[in-house]
Design an enzyme around this catalytic site. Structure first.
Site, PDB file in Angstrom:
ATOM      1  CG  HIS A  93      -2.004  -0.767   1.842  1.00 48.53           C
ATOM      2  ND1 HIS A  93      -1.983  -1.991   2.110  1.00 48.53           N
ATOM      3  CD2 HIS A  93      -2.600  -1.530   0.420  1.00 48.53           C
ATOM      4  CE1 HIS A  93      -2.752  -3.265   2.657  1.00 48.53           C
ATOM      5  NE2 HIS A  93      -3.726  -3.118   0.877  1.00 48.53           N
TER       6      HIS A  93
ATOM      7  CB  SER B 203      -4.110  -7.674   4.442  1.00 46.70           C
ATOM      8  OG  SER B 203      -3.410  -6.303   4.051  1.00 46.70           O
TER       9      SER B 203
ATOM     10  CD  GLN C 213     -13.177  -5.763  -1.813  1.00 47.99           C
ATOM     11  OE1 GLN C 213     -14.169  -4.869  -1.673  1.00 47.99           O
ATOM     12  NE2 GLN C 213     -12.663  -6.018  -1.480  1.00 47.99           N
TER      13      GLN C 213
END
Ligand code: PAF
Length: 279
Positions: free
Chosen positions: A37, A186, A61
């Site tokens: 990120h 992540s 999602q």
């Protein structure tokens, strides 16, 4: 750097920047930020006067049984990373701010979303397209930044922006890897130490595919088999897919001629990881 939770606050801030003639970059994220990120934020900061980072774990999602509840969150750490990288604003809305009770409009795509991750995550890209469209309307950025690691997502968003004339430049940024090759994600935090070691099979199998390609192999089936075999040599790995597809259409190819995406999704224990290489 400001942190705001409402759509109105983002709009007010962006309007003020626009009055000053400033350009705006957007980095959409679900938080729990890592070096991947950061590379997107760095790129946006270098190409725009102001950078907005959205931090929103988008319920739309996630399918039933997926990791919506357990998805890692750490707003304090995220804020520190954004501030250090030079972001100007974090948009961190509650789900109720993004989706009112009577929400019923979606952005769906008929092509590009049925294969690869769309096979096992049938509602995923509808959720991604809908939330990214909303973020584009809220922030109205000049440019938006997405990682190549989510290659299908990047292709889908480029296609959506073209189909729906958003007038926003989509910037794809290279995959950022750990020193040993594991693509930053992540979801890597879900891995036990033993699984973390096993997860190296993803980048190693793609490296093997790349090596065969560099040596002249153009038969997609042969590359697919070599990568599959390599992954199967790791007892903790279970293949979801190994695909060789055209980078524009995401349709499987038999022979590699144009720009081609070799994409894999592999379960390491219960954690589903993805990785890819463009050849
Ligand atoms: O890539 C992600 O983190 C998400 O899919 C995105 C683009 C922020 C939309 O929720």
């Amino acid at each position: 750097m400001k942190i705001v939770n409402t759509i109105n606050e983002v709009r007010e801030q962006v309007r003020a920047w626009r009055r000053e003639g400033l350009s705006v970059g957007l980095v959409p994220t679900m938080g729990y930020l890592h070096e991947g990120h950061k590379s997107l934020i760095d790129r946006s900061v270098s190409e725009n006067d102001r950078t907005v980072v959205s931090v929103f774990v988008n319920p739309m999602q996630f399918g039933p049984g997926e990791d919506l509840e357990t998805y890692p969150r750490d707003m304090e750490r995220d804020a520190a990373l954004c501030e250090e990288a030079g972001a100007s604003l974090i948009f961190h809305p509650e789900p109720s701010e993004m989706y009112e009770k009577d929400f019923s409009s979606y952005v769906d795509m008929e092509t590009l979303t049925g294969g690869l991750c769309g096979k096992t995550r049938p509602i995923h890209f509808r959720g991604v397209c809908t939330v990214v469209s909303k973020l584009f309307h809220i922030v109205t950025p000049d440019r938006a930044y997405f990682g190549q690691k989510d290659a299908q997502q990047l292709a889908v968003i480029r296609h959506m922006v073209n189909d729906l004339n958003f007038g926003i430049q989509i910037v794809g940024c290279p995959i950022v890897r750990e020193e040993d090759g594991l693509a930053k994600s992540s979801r890597n935090t879900y891995l036990s130490p033993e699984e973390r070691k096993a997860a190296l099979i993803l980048s190693q199998s793609l490296k093997e595919g790349r090596r065969l390609f560099d040596e002249g192999e153009r038969d997609a089936k042969k590359l697919q088999s070599a990568i599959t075999e390599k992954i199967q040599s790791e007892p903790l790995a279970k293949i979801d897919y190994v695909e060789v597809v055209d980078w524009n259409t995401l349709e499987p190819v038999e022979k590699i001629e144009g720009e081609t995406l070799i994409a894999i999704a592999v379960y390491i224990g219960k954690t589903r990881l993805i990785d890819n290489v463009l050849v």
